[in-house]
Design a protein around this motif. Structure first.
Motif, short mmCIF file in Angstrom:
data_model
loop_
_atom_site.label_atom_id
_atom_site.label_comp_id
_atom_site.label_asym_id
_atom_site.label_seq_id
_atom_site.Cartn_x
_atom_site.Cartn_y
_atom_site.Cartn_z
N VAL A 122 93.52 27.76 50.33
CA VAL A 122 92.78 28.99 50.03
C VAL A 122 92.59 29.12 48.51
CG1 VAL A 122 92.79 31.52 50.19
CG2 VAL A 122 93.58 30.15 52.12
N ILE A 123 93.64 28.86 47.76
CA ILE A 123 93.56 28.95 46.30
C ILE A 123 92.55 27.95 45.74
CG2 ILE A 123 94.86 28.63 44.14
CD1 ILE A 123 97.33 29.72 45.74
N VAL A 124 92.59 26.72 46.23
CA VAL A 124 91.62 25.71 45.77
C VAL A 124 90.20 26.14 46.13
CG1 VAL A 124 90.86 23.31 46.06
CG2 VAL A 124 93.29 23.82 45.78
N ALA A 145 80.02 22.03 49.18
CA ALA A 145 80.39 21.04 50.20
C ALA A 145 81.90 20.85 50.20
CB ALA A 145 79.68 19.71 49.93
N ALA A 146 82.51 20.78 49.02
CA ALA A 146 83.97 20.63 48.93
C ALA A 146 84.68 21.83 49.53
CB ALA A 146 84.38 20.43 47.47
N VAL A 147 84.19 23.03 49.25
CA VAL A 147 84.79 24.24 49.83
C VAL A 147 84.69 24.21 51.35
CG1 VAL A 147 84.60 26.76 50.01
CG2 VAL A 147 84.45 25.67 47.78
N THR A 148 83.55 23.79 51.85
CA THR A 148 83.36 23.70 53.31
C THR A 148 84.37 22.74 53.93
OG1 THR A 148 81.01 24.21 53.06
CG2 THR A 148 81.70 23.18 55.13
N ILE A 149 84.52 21.58 53.31
CA ILE A 149 85.48 20.59 53.82
C ILE A 149 86.90 21.15 53.79
CG2 ILE A 149 86.54 18.34 53.32
CD1 ILE A 149 83.66 17.50 52.35
N ILE A 150 87.26 21.79 52.68
CA ILE A 150 88.61 22.37 52.58
C ILE A 150 88.82 23.43 53.65
CG2 ILE A 150 90.08 23.82 51.12
CD1 ILE A 150 88.87 22.23 48.71
N MET A 151 87.82 24.25 53.90
CA MET A 151 87.95 25.30 54.91
C MET A 151 88.13 24.72 56.32
SD MET A 151 87.81 28.42 53.86
CE MET A 151 88.04 28.84 52.16
#
Length: 155
Positions: free
Chosen positions: A83-85, A139-145
């Motif tokens: 979540v923080i990232v 895209a990175a946020v989507t993958i992390i989620m």
């Protein structure tokens, strides 16, 4: 309540970030057309429309972190690494959009840069680069989620 906030968060992402990503990505090639033929009224109008879409949906995009924080709070995961990232990357994307993408779109739309300097293809390429980075951050946020590295949710 968790499902409601998650639904609102995901809808906000789709409705707000998708149009910004697409309009901002379309802007540089259309700007190159305008620079190549300044009298092209259709391309100039399209440029104005793409800028307006980028600006309006950027404001609508403020709902994304709002509902994201609400969902994370209800789920009690605000302190988890994923979540923080995601928050940091979202913040970087917002700063990039507000500080580099939208102002450069405005310069290209007006036809002149800071201090009255003449704009060229190089400016459209820089804008395309910043827009690409903005899209990669999302895209990175989507993958992390989806992957949620280090999550304690048990999924």
């Amino acid at each position: 309540m968790t499902k409601l906030f998650l639904i609102l968060h995901i809808l906000a992402v789709i409705i707000a970030i998708g149009p910004v990503a697409i309009a901002a990505s379309m802007f540089p090639p259309v700007a190159r057309k305008v620079l190549a033929s300044p009298g092209n009224v259709g391309a100039t109008a399209t440029l104005g429309l793409l800028n307006r879409i980028s600006r309006v949906y950027a404001l609508v995009g403020l709902a994304v972190p709002f509902f994201g924080f609400a969902a994370a709070g209800v789920m009690k995961v605000t302190g988890q690494t994923w979540v923080i990232v995601s928050i940091v990357l979202t913040g970087l994307a917002a700063v990039l959009l507000a500080a580099l993408v939208l102002p450069r779109q405005t310069e290209l739309l007006k036809g002149e840069g800071a201090g009255g300097r003449e704009l060229g293809v190089k400016d459209t390429k820089q804008l395309a680069m910043f827009t690409g980075i903005f899209n990669l951050l999302w895209a990175a946020v989507t993958i992390i989620m989806i992957v949620r590295p280090g999550s304690t949710l048990g999924h």
